[in-house]
Design an enzyme around this catalytic site. Structure first.
Site, PDB file in Angstrom:
ATOM      1  N   ASP A 160       0.875  -1.172   0.000  1.00 13.60           N
ATOM      2  CA  ASP A 160       0.000   0.000   0.000  1.00 13.60           C
ATOM      3  C   ASP A 160       0.910   1.219   0.000  1.00 13.60           C
ATOM      4  O   ASP A 160       2.138   1.101  -0.157  1.00 13.60           O
ATOM      5  CB  ASP A 160      -0.988  -0.042   1.171  1.00 13.60           C
ATOM      6  N   CYS A 188       3.162  -3.075   4.091  1.00 16.57           N
ATOM      7  CA  CYS A 188       2.360  -1.896   4.421  1.00 16.57           C
ATOM      8  C   CYS A 188       3.067  -1.186   5.568  1.00 16.57           C
ATOM      9  O   CYS A 188       4.241  -1.455   5.824  1.00 16.57           O
ATOM     10  CB  CYS A 188       0.907  -2.263   4.741  1.00 16.57           C
ATOM     11  N   THR A 214       2.682  -1.361   8.917  1.00 23.37           N
ATOM     12  CA  THR A 214       3.051  -2.282   9.996  1.00 23.37           C
ATOM     13  C   THR A 214       3.222  -3.710   9.521  1.00 23.37           C
ATOM     14  O   THR A 214       3.802  -4.529  10.223  1.00 23.37           O
ATOM     15  CB  THR A 214       1.969  -2.294  11.094  1.00 23.37           C
ATOM     16  N   HIS A 254      10.116 -24.036   9.423  1.00 24.31           N
ATOM     17  CA  HIS A 254       9.103 -24.736  10.221  1.00 24.31           C
ATOM     18  C   HIS A 254       7.688 -24.575   9.702  1.00 24.31           C
ATOM     19  O   HIS A 254       6.866 -25.471   9.887  1.00 24.31           O
ATOM     20  CB  HIS A 254       9.146 -24.258  11.671  1.00 24.31           C
ATOM     21  N   HIS A 293       7.379 -30.951  10.762  1.00 26.94           N
ATOM     22  CA  HIS A 293       6.751 -29.695  10.386  1.00 26.94           C
ATOM     23  C   HIS A 293       5.725 -29.896   9.270  1.00 26.94           C
ATOM     24  O   HIS A 293       4.703 -29.215   9.238  1.00 26.94           O
ATOM     25  CB  HIS A 293       7.809 -28.670   9.967  1.00 26.94           C
TER      26      HIS A 293
END
Length: 145
Positions: free
Chosen positions: A8, A65, A67, A98, A133
């Protein structure tokens, strides 16, 4: 590998920087936007990048973005996506080994370009370990179905 990348407005500058890193590593980039720092909605770019991964058009995705939170939430709504929000090198490596993450989310307002470049390199060069995993990823895939 083919890598979809999207951002963004709050991740635009870092996206442009990360595109160069991807290319330097010899990978192909599919840029889904955005193309400026004008306000846009993260879902309009995070979801298309994730869909490209889910439908096999690209191998992995990177979304950015402010955060990384909005992008990661959006991407994880797409069936088959295991998007990891990463802001450190240990998590970048662990989520590939993992969790077999296929989309990486980062926040431009959280980390600087130097760390983001290193995270990208680690995430793109680390392989999934499989083994126990794989069983855990299988449970997630079963639930999605």
């Amino acid at each position: 590998m083919k890598i979809a990348i999207g951002s963004d407005h709050a991740g635009y500058a870092l996206k442009e920087d990360i595109i160069n890193v991807i290319k330097e590593l010899g990978h192909e980039v599919k840029d889904v936007g955005c193309d400026c720092a004008d306000s846009v909605d993260y879902a309009d770019f995070g979801i298309p990048a994730a869909e490209m991964v889910a439908n096999g058009e690209v191998d992995r995705g990177i979304i950015i973005c402010g955060t990384g939170i909005g992008m990661s939430i959006s991407a994880n709504k797409v069936k088959g996506i295991r998007c990891a929000l990463v802001h450190d090198l240990f998590s970048a490596k662990a989520t590939r080994e993992h969790n077999d993450s296929n989309v990486l989310a980062m926040g431009e307002r959280i980390i600087g370009p130097g760390l983001a470049q290193e995270i990208t390199k680690v995430w793109l060069t680390t392989e999934f370990e499989g083994g126990r995993h794989a069983r855990r990823i299988g449970k997630i895939t079963e639930y999605e179905a």
